[in-house]
Design a protein around this motif. Structure first.
Motif, PDB file in Angstrom:
ATOM      1  N   GLU A 226      27.227  46.884  10.997  1.00 24.30           N
ATOM      2  CA  GLU A 226      28.077  46.182  10.027  1.00 24.30           C
ATOM      3  C   GLU A 226      27.258  45.897   8.768  1.00 24.30           C
ATOM      4  O   GLU A 226      26.202  45.258   8.844  1.00 24.30           O
ATOM      5  N   VAL A 227      27.741  46.379   7.648  1.00 22.75           N
ATOM      6  CA  VAL A 227      27.087  46.149   6.360  1.00 22.75           C
ATOM      7  C   VAL A 227      27.872  45.069   5.627  1.00 22.75           C
ATOM      8  O   VAL A 227      29.067  45.245   5.332  1.00 22.75           O
ATOM      9  N   LYS A 228      27.216  43.949   5.348  1.00 26.61           N
ATOM     10  CA  LYS A 228      27.858  42.821   4.677  1.00 26.61           C
ATOM     11  C   LYS A 228      27.544  42.841   3.187  1.00 26.61           C
ATOM     12  O   LYS A 228      26.500  43.342   2.770  1.00 26.61           O
ATOM     13  N   GLU A 229      28.462  42.281   2.416  1.00 29.76           N
ATOM     14  CA  GLU A 229      28.281  42.229   0.969  1.00 29.76           C
ATOM     15  C   GLU A 229      27.183  41.246   0.609  1.00 29.76           C
ATOM     16  O   GLU A 229      27.135  40.123   1.126  1.00 29.76           O
ATOM     17  N   ASN A 230      26.313  41.641  -0.290  1.00 31.70           N
ATOM     18  CA  ASN A 230      25.228  40.795  -0.760  1.00 31.70           C
ATOM     19  C   ASN A 230      25.746  39.926  -1.899  1.00 31.70           C
ATOM     20  O   ASN A 230      25.928  40.382  -3.036  1.00 31.70           O
ATOM     21  N   VAL A 231      26.004  38.628  -1.610  1.00 33.10           N
ATOM     22  CA  VAL A 231      26.607  37.717  -2.593  1.00 33.10           C
ATOM     23  C   VAL A 231      25.662  37.485  -3.769  1.00 33.10           C
ATOM     24  O   VAL A 231      26.066  37.504  -4.939  1.00 33.10           O
ATOM     25  N   LEU A 232      24.379  37.266  -3.488  1.00 28.90           N
ATOM     26  CA  LEU A 232      23.423  36.981  -4.568  1.00 28.90           C
ATOM     27  C   LEU A 232      23.290  38.169  -5.510  1.00 28.90           C
ATOM     28  O   LEU A 232      23.246  38.000  -6.732  1.00 28.90           O
ATOM     29  N   ARG A 233      23.279  39.358  -4.931  1.00 23.57           N
ATOM     30  CA  ARG A 233      23.165  40.547  -5.792  1.00 23.57           C
ATOM     31  C   ARG A 233      24.401  40.709  -6.656  1.00 23.57           C
ATOM     32  O   ARG A 233      24.329  41.072  -7.831  1.00 23.57           O
ATOM     33  N   GLY A 234      25.587  40.406  -6.081  1.00 21.37           N
ATOM     34  CA  GLY A 234      26.810  40.503  -6.876  1.00 21.37           C
ATOM     35  C   GLY A 234      26.836  39.486  -8.006  1.00 21.37           C
ATOM     36  O   GLY A 234      27.231  39.796  -9.137  1.00 21.37           O
ATOM     37  N   LEU A 235      26.397  38.246  -7.720  1.00 23.46           N
ATOM     38  CA  LEU A 235      26.358  37.232  -8.770  1.00 23.46           C
ATOM     39  C   LEU A 235      25.371  37.608  -9.873  1.00 23.46           C
ATOM     40  O   LEU A 235      25.659  37.409 -11.064  1.00 23.46           O
ATOM     41  N   ALA A 236      24.224  38.132  -9.487  1.00 20.95           N
ATOM     42  CA  ALA A 236      23.243  38.547 -10.497  1.00 20.95           C
ATOM     43  C   ALA A 236      23.802  39.665 -11.383  1.00 20.95           C
ATOM     44  O   ALA A 236      23.604  39.675 -12.600  1.00 20.95           O
ATOM     45  N   TYR A 237      24.547  40.575 -10.766  1.00 18.55           N
ATOM     46  CA  TYR A 237      25.126  41.671 -11.543  1.00 18.55           C
ATOM     47  C   TYR A 237      26.150  41.146 -12.555  1.00 18.55           C
ATOM     48  O   TYR A 237      26.124  41.502 -13.737  1.00 18.55           O
ATOM     49  N   TYR A 238      27.062  40.277 -12.085  1.00 15.95           N
ATOM     50  CA  TYR A 238      28.078  39.741 -12.994  1.00 15.95           C
ATOM     51  C   TYR A 238      27.458  38.867 -14.080  1.00 15.95           C
ATOM     52  O   TYR A 238      27.924  38.851 -15.230  1.00 15.95           O
ATOM     53  N   ALA A 239      26.403  38.118 -13.748  1.00 15.91           N
ATOM     54  CA  ALA A 239      25.732  37.305 -14.755  1.00 15.91           C
ATOM     55  C   ALA A 239      25.091  38.186 -15.834  1.00 15.91           C
ATOM     56  O   ALA A 239      25.164  37.877 -17.028  1.00 15.91           O
ATOM     57  N   MET A 240      24.478  39.257 -15.439  1.00 17.86           N
ATOM     58  CA  MET A 240      23.846  40.155 -16.407  1.00 17.86           C
ATOM     59  C   MET A 240      24.895  40.767 -17.335  1.00 17.86           C
ATOM     60  O   MET A 240      24.696  40.851 -18.554  1.00 17.86           O
ATOM     61  N   VAL A 241      26.040  41.178 -16.763  1.00 16.49           N
ATOM     62  CA  VAL A 241      27.102  41.738 -17.595  1.00 16.49           C
ATOM     63  C   VAL A 241      27.639  40.705 -18.570  1.00 16.49           C
ATOM     64  O   VAL A 241      27.896  40.996 -19.750  1.00 16.49           O
ATOM     65  N   SER A 242      27.811  39.464 -18.104  1.00 19.76           N
ATOM     66  CA  SER A 242      28.331  38.406 -18.980  1.00 19.76           C
ATOM     67  C   SER A 242      27.380  38.131 -20.137  1.00 19.76           C
ATOM     68  O   SER A 242      27.811  37.959 -21.287  1.00 19.76           O
ATOM     69  N   VAL A 243      26.081  38.100 -19.851  1.00 19.17           N
ATOM     70  CA  VAL A 243      25.095  37.847 -20.917  1.00 19.17           C
ATOM     71  C   VAL A 243      25.129  38.971 -21.954  1.00 19.17           C
ATOM     72  O   VAL A 243      25.079  38.717 -23.168  1.00 19.17           O
ATOM     73  N   MET A 244      25.248  40.177 -21.504  1.00 15.01           N
ATOM     74  CA  MET A 244      25.310  41.306 -22.438  1.00 15.01           C
ATOM     75  C   MET A 244      26.549  41.233 -23.319  1.00 15.01           C
ATOM     76  O   MET A 244      26.495  41.499 -24.531  1.00 15.01           O
ATOM     77  N   VAL A 245      27.682  40.843 -22.745  1.00 16.22           N
ATOM     78  CA  VAL A 245      28.918  40.724 -23.533  1.00 16.22           C
ATOM     79  C   VAL A 245      28.784  39.629 -24.576  1.00 16.22           C
ATOM     80  O   VAL A 245      29.182  39.784 -25.739  1.00 16.22           O
ATOM     81  N   VAL A 246      28.216  38.470 -24.181  1.00 17.21           N
ATOM     82  CA  VAL A 246      28.044  37.356 -25.128  1.00 17.21           C
ATOM     83  C   VAL A 246      27.115  37.762 -26.269  1.00 17.21           C
ATOM     84  O   VAL A 246      27.382  37.461 -27.449  1.00 17.21           O
ATOM     85  N   LEU A 247      26.018  38.427 -25.946  1.00 14.90           N
ATOM     86  CA  LEU A 247      25.097  38.864 -26.996  1.00 14.90           C
ATOM     87  C   LEU A 247      25.765  39.844 -27.954  1.00 14.90           C
ATOM     88  O   LEU A 247      25.555  39.782 -29.175  1.00 14.90           O
TER      89      LEU A 247
END
Length: 366
Positions: A226-247
């Motif tokens: 069973e492969v579970k979703e990595n929550v921390l990795r997903g949050l880090a990805y969305y945070a990086m995308v949000s920072v790029m959009v704001v910049l």
């Protein structure tokens, strides 16, 4: 005791008589290891062994006793037996003999010129699978499987390379060379994702035996991953995308603000230039002599010219309203219009004052 001795002598004479009547032949097979449920051709050859021409009886011998017999015609030296749908019980030592006489199979106990061992095996070997670490992993982790075989490795299809196959559900996922000495193979799934969840098993077989057998393969056991979703990795990805959009938005706002400031500054300078042009003294109008007496021919000509001037001035004013970028001072000298450059603002100022973002057309050259 006397009776037993007589029986033994009789049996010995019968065996010696059979030995003199049954002659060795050579056995030939295409392969010594065969797959279960297939047909195995076994050829008995009397070439170089048959002393006299004519019909002979050829016997296929297995583990000390005859199992099949066929008649070989004159001028023929090879007789082929077909073992159909072989099973594990068909494994054994095979040989061939021939004779002029027809014997029952139980009487044929003499071996031929050579003996070939034949092994019948399954078309694949179910193997044991195990996983290093817990069966539940997170996205991005590596999964390592170990595939092992306990019994001695015997496979069909001749001396083909032995391979091990990692299966997920009903599909072959990876193929690795099987270590025959250690009887194991290792599989690794790097950077696991959600779709890697499922049942895993492994089998061992030669490479060319895989054709048409994929859906029939199975292992001794299966493990569920069973492969579970990595929550921390997903949050880090969305945070990086949000920072790029704001910049990116901040950069666009800065560019827009800087461009509007330069535009308003240029417009203010042009307004000052227009005020300077408007304050400049205009050229004195030529005074026209007004006759005091009655209309003469010169007076009538001057009156006609004044009407023509009014018409030209009216047309010039209409042209200025239609095209604010040009100011034309019409004169009557040879009926040609000249551009009054003294009262005309620059093209860049016209662009700034108009407030439009599309540059104005180029002015005609004088």
């Amino acid at each position: 005791m006397y009776i037993i001795t007589i029986l033994l002598c009789t049996l010995a004479k019968a065996v010696m008589s059979q030995t003199r009547d049954i002659f060795p032949a050579k056995v030939l097979v295409p392969q010594k290891i065969v797959t279960k449920n297939t047909n195995l051709p076994v050829t008995c050859s009397t070439f170089g062994f048959k002393k006299q021409p004519g019909l002979v009886h050829v016997y296929l011998w297995k583990d000390g006793f005859g199992i099949q017999s066929l008649i070989q015609k004159d001028q023929v030296t090879d007789t082929t037996f077909i073992l159909a749908d072989v099973t594990i019980q068909n494994s054994g030592n095979y040989s061939c003999v021939y004779s002029k006489n027809d014997y029952s199979l139980s009487e044929v106990t003499k071996r031929g010129d050579n003996v070939i061992p034949i092994l019948v095996v399954d078309n694949f070997l179910p193997a044991d699978i195990s996983v290093s670490g817990p069966p539940a992993v997170s996205e991005g982790d590596d999964i390592t499987f170990r595939c092992t075989v306990s019994p001695p490795l015997q496979t069909a299809c001749g001396s083909q390379p032995i391979l091990s196959y990692l299966r997920k559900n009903e599909t072959i996922l990876q193929v690795q060379p099987f270590n025959v000495e250690q009887r194991e193979a290792t599989f690794t799934i790097q950077g696991a994702v959600l779709r890697d969840s499922g049942q895993y098993s492994c089998v061992v077989l030669p490479s060319k035996c895989i054709d048409g057998q994929e859906e029939k393969l199975y292992g001794n056991n299966a493990v569920f991953i069973e492969v579970k979703e990595n929550v921390l990795r997903g949050l880090a990805y969305y945070a990086m995308v949000s920072v790029m959009v704001v910049l990116l938005l901040c950069f666009l706002l800065w560019i827009n603000k800087r461009g509007l400031g330069s535009f308003h500054k240029l417009r203010g300078l042009c307004q000052m230039e227009n005020l300077t042009v408007a304050a400049a003294p205009s050229a004195p109008e030529e005074e026209l002599e007004t006759p005091t007496s009655s209309f003469s021919s010169e007076e009538e000509e001057g009156y006609a010219n004044s009407e023509f001037i009014d018409t030209v001035a009216h047309n010039s004013q209409r042209d200025e309203q239609e095209d604010p970028y040009h100011t034309i001072d019409d004169t009557l000298d040879n009926g040609q219009a000249q551009v009054n450059t003294a009262a005309m603002p620059s093209a860049l100022c016209l662009y700034a004052v108009s407030g439009r973002r599309i540059p104005p057309p180029l002015l005609p050259e004088l």
